[in-house]
Design a protein around this motif. Structure first.
Motif, PDB file in Angstrom:
ATOM      1  N   GLN A 120     -14.756 -10.014   0.597  1.00 49.39           N
ATOM      2  CA  GLN A 120     -14.682 -10.597   1.922  1.00 49.39           C
ATOM      3  C   GLN A 120     -13.225 -10.671   2.385  1.00 49.39           C
ATOM      4  O   GLN A 120     -12.294 -10.470   1.596  1.00 49.39           O
ATOM      5  N   ASP A 121     -13.058 -10.972   3.662  1.00 44.41           N
ATOM      6  CA  ASP A 121     -11.724 -11.151   4.254  1.00 44.41           C
ATOM      7  C   ASP A 121     -10.840  -9.925   4.024  1.00 44.41           C
ATOM      8  O   ASP A 121      -9.689 -10.029   3.589  1.00 44.41           O
ATOM      9  N   ILE A 122     -11.398  -8.752   4.319  1.00 47.94           N
ATOM     10  CA  ILE A 122     -10.615  -7.521   4.202  1.00 47.94           C
ATOM     11  C   ILE A 122      -9.509  -7.534   5.253  1.00 47.94           C
ATOM     12  O   ILE A 122      -9.764  -7.783   6.432  1.00 47.94           O
ATOM     13  N   ARG A 123      -8.302  -7.238   4.850  1.00 43.73           N
ATOM     14  CA  ARG A 123      -7.155  -7.256   5.756  1.00 43.73           C
ATOM     15  C   ARG A 123      -6.181  -6.163   5.345  1.00 43.73           C
ATOM     16  O   ARG A 123      -6.355  -5.522   4.306  1.00 43.73           O
ATOM     17  N   ARG A 124      -5.187  -5.971   6.161  1.00 45.12           N
ATOM     18  CA  ARG A 124      -4.151  -4.998   5.802  1.00 45.12           C
ATOM     19  C   ARG A 124      -3.246  -5.584   4.733  1.00 45.12           C
ATOM     20  O   ARG A 124      -2.883  -6.768   4.786  1.00 45.12           O
ATOM     21  N   ALA A 125      -2.904  -4.778   3.745  1.00 41.29           N
ATOM     22  CA  ALA A 125      -2.074  -5.255   2.639  1.00 41.29           C
ATOM     23  C   ALA A 125      -0.679  -5.614   3.128  1.00 41.29           C
ATOM     24  O   ALA A 125      -0.159  -5.024   4.082  1.00 41.29           O
ATOM     25  N   ASP A 126      -0.069  -6.585   2.454  1.00 38.35           N
ATOM     26  CA  ASP A 126       1.273  -7.015   2.836  1.00 38.35           C
ATOM     27  C   ASP A 126       2.302  -5.917   2.569  1.00 38.35           C
ATOM     28  O   ASP A 126       3.213  -5.709   3.370  1.00 38.35           O
ATOM     29  N   GLN A 127       2.149  -5.217   1.448  1.00 36.30           N
ATOM     30  CA  GLN A 127       3.083  -4.147   1.108  1.00 36.30           C
ATOM     31  C   GLN A 127       2.499  -2.806   1.522  1.00 36.30           C
ATOM     32  O   GLN A 127       1.370  -2.479   1.172  1.00 36.30           O
ATOM     33  N   ARG A 128       3.278  -2.034   2.250  1.00 36.93           N
ATOM     34  CA  ARG A 128       2.818  -0.732   2.701  1.00 36.93           C
ATOM     35  C   ARG A 128       2.972   0.290   1.581  1.00 36.93           C
ATOM     36  O   ARG A 128       4.039   0.417   0.991  1.00 36.93           O
ATOM     37  N   PRO A 129       1.912   1.033   1.248  1.00 39.88           N
ATOM     38  CA  PRO A 129       2.011   2.026   0.177  1.00 39.88           C
ATOM     39  C   PRO A 129       2.859   3.215   0.608  1.00 39.88           C
ATOM     40  O   PRO A 129       3.091   3.430   1.799  1.00 39.88           O
ATOM     41  N   PRO A 130       3.335   4.027  -0.358  1.00 39.50           N
ATOM     42  CA  PRO A 130       4.139   5.204  -0.014  1.00 39.50           C
ATOM     43  C   PRO A 130       3.402   6.176   0.896  1.00 39.50           C
ATOM     44  O   PRO A 130       4.021   6.884   1.692  1.00 39.50           O
ATOM     45  N   SER A 131       2.080   6.249   0.775  1.00 36.97           N
ATOM     46  CA  SER A 131       1.283   7.116   1.635  1.00 36.97           C
ATOM     47  C   SER A 131      -0.027   6.422   1.956  1.00 36.97           C
ATOM     48  O   SER A 131      -0.525   5.630   1.156  1.00 36.97           O
ATOM     49  N   GLY A 132      -0.566   6.695   3.129  1.00 33.85           N
ATOM     50  CA  GLY A 132      -1.837   6.107   3.503  1.00 33.85           C
ATOM     51  C   GLY A 132      -1.716   4.669   3.994  1.00 33.85           C
ATOM     52  O   GLY A 132      -0.639   4.203   4.387  1.00 33.85           O
ATOM     53  N   ILE A 133      -2.844   3.960   3.937  1.00 36.10           N
ATOM     54  CA  ILE A 133      -2.944   2.589   4.423  1.00 36.10           C
ATOM     55  C   ILE A 133      -3.388   1.694   3.278  1.00 36.10           C
ATOM     56  O   ILE A 133      -4.279   2.060   2.496  1.00 36.10           O
ATOM     57  N   GLY A 134      -2.789   0.523   3.168  1.00 33.61           N
ATOM     58  CA  GLY A 134      -3.164  -0.437   2.142  1.00 33.61           C
ATOM     59  C   GLY A 134      -4.093  -1.497   2.696  1.00 33.61           C
ATOM     60  O   GLY A 134      -3.855  -2.042   3.776  1.00 33.61           O
TER      61      GLY A 134
END
Length: 249
Positions: A154-168
């Protein structure tokens, strides 16, 4: 049945009839965002504006789902207006106008005390995952978020740290990476996700649109990272045994 509203493109003035998408609530009821007539052109995608909170009218659970959007033939992306703070309609086995079922003597006897284990009904089987066709990179991220929610996160959100490629993406105790590029994920991509998850004391999972190199699969098995491939139908496919176990648990 999802509602439909008339929408006019502000750029070319073309008329559309838009039907709200239906998503599966965690309780099993189908829900759809409550729409209002009208839309605005999207000139710049902002992550916070791409999601809308919808309340299930059946169980009252509030979940985040993709904000309804429509692509006009002129090339303009239209964001449909959504009614704020209104529970979305949900199909219930008993309609609002139907009388409540009569209480039986057995029901009254059970209410007097706790039921025995043999009398506790088994949990209903999980509903099948409802895929969404992947046409854009944003669709790939949406499918991954829906799949994680289908798995129970639950509570899916954008990750605080951005990965080197793609979306976290992040949830409680989980970190996910969605790679919508046409390049197969490399061992370094898997290692970066695993290291980031380790620093946050979380599990991790990888979604890739183009698959993985042989070395990346071997590294994921060593580090314990479930790997999924997103096909264009919008159905995540397990690549290794860890992902297969996660999807069937």
């Amino acid at each position: 049945m999802s509602e439909s509203v008339p929408v006019r493109c502000p750029a070319c003035r073309r008329e559309h009839l838009y039907a709200a998408p239906t998503y599966p609530c965690a309780c099993g009821a189908p829900i759809s965002p409550p729409l209002e007539p009208g839309a605005r052109a999207v000139t710049h995608q902002v992550w916070e504006e791409a999601w809308v909170t919808v309340e299930c009218a059946l169980c009252g659970r509030r979940s985040e789902w993709p904000h309804p959007e429509l692509g006009c033939a002129c090339g303009t992306v239209l964001r449909i207006a959504v009614t704020a703070d209104v529970p979305a309609a949900a199909e219930s086995p008993v309609s609002a106008g139907s009388p409540a079922p009569a209480e039986t003597p057995r029901d009254r006897s059970l209410s007097a005390g706790s039921p025995t284990p043999s009398e506790i009904p088994a949990a209903p089987p999980r509903r099948a995952f409802q895929p969404i066709t992947i046409r854009t990179a944003r669709d790939a991220v949406t499918v991954a978020a829906l799949y994680l929610r289908w798995l129970g996160y639950q509570d899916i959100r954008r990750a605080d740290q951005r990965p080197p490629s793609g979306i976290g993406l992040a949830a409680r105790g989980l970190l996910a990476q969605v790679d919508p590029t046409v390049r197969p994920a490399s061992p370094r991509d898997v290692e970066c996700l695993w290291l980031t998850a380790m620093t946050e004391s979380a599990h991790c999972v990888y979604f890739s649109l183009a698959g993985y190199t042989t070395e990346a699969r071997a590294r994921a098995d060593t580090l314990g990272v479930p790997l999924f491939v997103l096909d264009l139908t919008g159905t995540p496919q397990a690549v290794n045994a860890l992902a297969d176990e996660l999807g069937t648990t």
